[in-house]
Design a protein around this motif. Structure first.
Motif, PDB file in Angstrom:
ATOM      1  N   ALA A  43      32.664  -7.237   1.807  1.00  0.00           N
ATOM      2  CA  ALA A  43      32.926  -6.428   3.852  1.00  0.00           C
ATOM      3  C   ALA A  43      33.776  -7.111   4.359  1.00  0.00           C
ATOM      4  O   ALA A  43      34.187  -6.494   4.900  1.00  0.00           O
ATOM      5  CB  ALA A  43      31.234  -6.104   4.011  1.00  0.00           C
ATOM      6  N   PHE A  44      33.578  -8.094   4.240  1.00  0.00           N
ATOM      7  CA  PHE A  44      34.447  -9.266   5.015  1.00  0.00           C
ATOM      8  C   PHE A  44      35.512  -9.285   4.499  1.00  0.00           C
ATOM      9  O   PHE A  44      37.123  -8.683   5.515  1.00  0.00           O
ATOM     10  CB  PHE A  44      34.063 -10.869   5.365  1.00  0.00           C
ATOM     11  N   LEU A  45      36.463  -8.918   3.037  1.00  0.00           N
ATOM     12  CA  LEU A  45      37.667  -8.364   3.381  1.00  0.00           C
ATOM     13  C   LEU A  45      37.905  -7.304   3.416  1.00  0.00           C
ATOM     14  O   LEU A  45      39.089  -7.212   3.610  1.00  0.00           O
ATOM     15  CB  LEU A  45      38.013  -9.589   1.135  1.00  0.00           C
ATOM     16  N   LEU A  46      37.362  -6.074   2.630  1.00  0.00           N
ATOM     17  CA  LEU A  46      37.526  -4.530   2.957  1.00  0.00           C
ATOM     18  C   LEU A  46      37.661  -4.625   4.333  1.00  0.00           C
ATOM     19  O   LEU A  46      39.155  -4.467   4.602  1.00  0.00           O
ATOM     20  CB  LEU A  46      36.698  -3.742   1.959  1.00  0.00           C
ATOM     21  N   THR A  47      37.078  -5.327   5.422  1.00  0.00           N
ATOM     22  CA  THR A  47      37.083  -5.070   7.121  1.00  0.00           C
ATOM     23  C   THR A  47      38.147  -5.891   6.980  1.00  0.00           C
ATOM     24  O   THR A  47      38.768  -4.948   8.271  1.00  0.00           O
ATOM     25  CB  THR A  47      36.480  -5.191   7.558  1.00  0.00           C
ATOM     26  N   SER A  48      38.499  -6.990   7.083  1.00  0.00           N
ATOM     27  CA  SER A  48      39.947  -7.524   7.201  1.00  0.00           C
ATOM     28  C   SER A  48      40.995  -6.865   7.231  1.00  0.00           C
ATOM     29  O   SER A  48      42.044  -6.690   7.400  1.00  0.00           O
ATOM     30  CB  SER A  48      39.652  -9.332   6.550  1.00  0.00           C
ATOM     31  N   THR A  49      41.565  -7.242   5.468  1.00  0.00           N
ATOM     32  CA  THR A  49      42.695  -6.015   4.858  1.00  0.00           C
ATOM     33  C   THR A  49      43.173  -4.664   5.842  1.00  0.00           C
ATOM     34  O   THR A  49      44.140  -5.105   6.355  1.00  0.00           O
ATOM     35  CB  THR A  49      41.783  -5.624   3.442  1.00  0.00           C
ATOM     36  N   VAL A  50      42.355  -3.653   6.074  1.00  0.00           N
ATOM     37  CA  VAL A  50      42.298  -3.053   6.614  1.00  0.00           C
ATOM     38  C   VAL A  50      42.615  -3.265   8.668  1.00  0.00           C
ATOM     39  O   VAL A  50      43.760  -2.452   9.109  1.00  0.00           O
ATOM     40  CB  VAL A  50      40.924  -2.295   7.018  1.00  0.00           C
ATOM     41  N   LEU A  51      42.439  -4.407   9.138  1.00  0.00           N
ATOM     42  CA  LEU A  51      42.609  -4.518  10.412  1.00  0.00           C
ATOM     43  C   LEU A  51      44.136  -5.135  10.089  1.00  0.00           C
ATOM     44  O   LEU A  51      44.631  -4.945  11.372  1.00  0.00           O
ATOM     45  CB  LEU A  51      41.692  -5.482  10.739  1.00  0.00           C
ATOM     46  N   PHE A  52      43.696  -6.387   9.249  1.00  0.00           N
ATOM     47  CA  PHE A  52      45.531  -6.915   9.427  1.00  0.00           C
ATOM     48  C   PHE A  52      46.840  -5.321   9.415  1.00  0.00           C
ATOM     49  O   PHE A  52      47.483  -5.210  10.098  1.00  0.00           O
ATOM     50  CB  PHE A  52      45.550  -7.611   8.106  1.00  0.00           C
ATOM     51  N   ALA A  53      46.216  -4.530   8.191  1.00  0.00           N
ATOM     52  CA  ALA A  53      47.279  -3.383   8.246  1.00  0.00           C
ATOM     53  C   ALA A  53      47.472  -2.637   9.864  1.00  0.00           C
ATOM     54  O   ALA A  53      48.038  -2.209   9.953  1.00  0.00           O
ATOM     55  CB  ALA A  53      46.546  -2.045   7.434  1.00  0.00           C
ATOM     56  N   GLY A  54      46.231  -2.493  10.307  1.00  0.00           N
ATOM     57  CA  GLY A  54      46.508  -1.725  11.641  1.00  0.00           C
ATOM     58  C   GLY A  54      46.922  -2.433  12.892  1.00  0.00           C
ATOM     59  O   GLY A  54      47.573  -1.948  13.454  1.00  0.00           O
ATOM     60  N   GLY A  55      47.042  -3.777  12.132  1.00  0.00           N
ATOM     61  CA  GLY A  55      47.911  -4.590  13.447  1.00  0.00           C
ATOM     62  C   GLY A  55      49.158  -4.549  13.166  1.00  0.00           C
ATOM     63  O   GLY A  55      50.145  -4.934  14.257  1.00  0.00           O
ATOM     64  N   VAL A  56      49.915  -4.666  11.569  1.00  0.00           N
ATOM     65  CA  VAL A  56      51.158  -3.881  11.376  1.00  0.00           C
ATOM     66  C   VAL A  56      51.130  -3.030  12.219  1.00  0.00           C
ATOM     67  O   VAL A  56      52.388  -3.209  12.443  1.00  0.00           O
ATOM     68  CB  VAL A  56      51.027  -4.779  10.327  1.00  0.00           C
ATOM     69  N   VAL A  57      50.987  -1.972  11.853  1.00  0.00           N
ATOM     70  CA  VAL A  57      51.177  -0.873  12.508  1.00  0.00           C
ATOM     71  C   VAL A  57      51.701  -0.941  13.904  1.00  0.00           C
ATOM     72  O   VAL A  57      52.345  -0.228  14.411  1.00  0.00           O
ATOM     73  CB  VAL A  57      50.380   0.288  12.077  1.00  0.00           C
ATOM     74  N   ILE A  58      50.332  -1.193  14.272  1.00  0.00           N
ATOM     75  CA  ILE A  58      50.725  -1.009  16.217  1.00  0.00           C
ATOM     76  C   ILE A  58      52.020  -2.490  16.409  1.00  0.00           C
ATOM     77  O   ILE A  58      52.617  -1.692  17.670  1.00  0.00           O
ATOM     78  CB  ILE A  58      49.304  -2.377  16.820  1.00  0.00           C
TER      79      ILE A  58
END
Length: 340
Positions: A43-58
């Motif tokens: 659960a932590f791995l999946l959500t942190s991966t999505v968070l990192f991808a969103g940070g790159v886009v921003i």
């Protein structure tokens, strides 16, 4: 977001934009529930991966203000227009206008004390501390509450808890739209907070029925999450663009940080107090605590509510007076002709 929209449309736009946190909660709960059986580390791995991808886009795609792409700033007041010289030609040859390099100086950031002393900042900061306490405690403890009281599976509890965010999303958009039409924020907040009292109590006595529980949960989220979204987004933007700091992005960031930071302090206190109250007094007293903090939220906003209601009253009085004067002026000559 406040840099792109004026005050006349800021409520509904930021009300919809502030729903991004609730949408993230919904997707986060669904993703976590999908991998929870494999272990919490996934659960932590999946959500942190999505968070990192969103940070790159921003980082690579965010445009902070219209000035960065050569567009003018949106007007704060629709009624106020820039004066136009009636003798200036509509079309003018480009040769007659000498090209000049425009140097735009970056405005100085305001101090912490100056930001706090802006009208309404203290009231809304204290109110958001109380309301964010309820909003965050309600959200974070909701899955555990469903599992502890009704014995539902944690994945089922996560799926049902998303209805709290659904209510907050709808309320943020509706509340922002109504406040834009009224051009006032405090009356909308007070009405929603007063209706939050029975909504919280009804949810505290909800039966062990999933559809009924989900519906009452959405109603509670409507009257708790909606005002929280308005204060954190539209109202914070209004506070940072008033009076002497109007047009300063630095002031907007400072005021928004003060409001949200004060709310985070309240949320931290709430997450500390909820387990203590639940272990010693039970879940019913937790909901009584939520009702008390919602009441304190309304108390903090009450002075601004009274001020805005008085403003609405005086505007209506002036409008009636002007209408009566115009009617007397229009009917005056006709009355004279009849008597003669």
């Amino acid at each position: 977001m406040a840099n792109w929209f004026g005050k006349s449309s800021r409520g509904v736009v930021l009300g919809a934009w502030s729903a991004c946190a609730s949408v993230g909660n919904i997707f986060g709960a669904l993703m976590t529930a999908g991998v929870l059986n494999y272990g919490y580390e996934y659960a932590f791995l999946l959500t942190s991966t999505v968070l990192f991808a969103g940070g790159v886009v921003i980082y690579f795609g965010l445009v902070c203000s219209p000035r960065e792409v050569g567009l003018p700033d949106p007007p704060e007041d629709e009624d106020k227009e820039e004066p136009v010289d009636e003798f200036e030609p509509l079309l003018e040859a480009s040769e007659e206008r000498p090209s000049q390099d425009v140097v735009v100086e970056r405005p100085k950031a305001i101090g912490f004390i100056q930001a706090i002393l802006l009208p309404g900042v203290i009231y809304y900061s204290l109110s958001y501390a109380c309301l964010k306490l309820v909003n965050y405690a309600f959200f974070f403890w909701l899955p555990f509450y469903l599992t502890d009281k009704f014995g539902w599976d944690p994945s089922v509890a996560d799926d049902i808890s998303i209805w709290y965010d659904v209510g907050g999303i709808i309320a943020g958009i509706i509340g922002g739209f109504i406040s834009d039409r009224m051009n006032k924020r405090a009356p909308v907040l007070i009405v929603m907070l007063v209706l939050a009292f029975p909504a919280l109590y009804l949810y505290s006595v909800s039966p062990k029925d999933k559809p009924t529980n989900a519906f009452l949960m959405a109603v509670a989220g409507f009257f708790i999450g909606g005002p929280a979204n308005l204060i954190s987004a539209a109202i914070s933007a209004d506070l940072g663009r008033q009076g002497p700091v109007k047009g300063s992005n630095e002031a907007l960031a400072t005021v928004t940080g003060i409001v949200d930071g004060t709310g985070s302090v309240g949320a931290a206190i709430g997450l500390f107090l909820v387990p203590i109250i639940q272990l010693n007094l039970g879940w019913h007293w937790v909901f009584y605590f939520f009702i008390l903090m919602t009441f304190l939220t309304a108390v903090c906003i009450l002075p601004l509510f009274v001020k805005e209601v008085r403003t609405i009253h005086w505007k209506q009085c002036w409008r009636r007076a002007l209408i009566s004067v115009h009617l007397q002026v229009d009917t005056g000559p006709h009355t004279t002709e009849v008597t003669t």
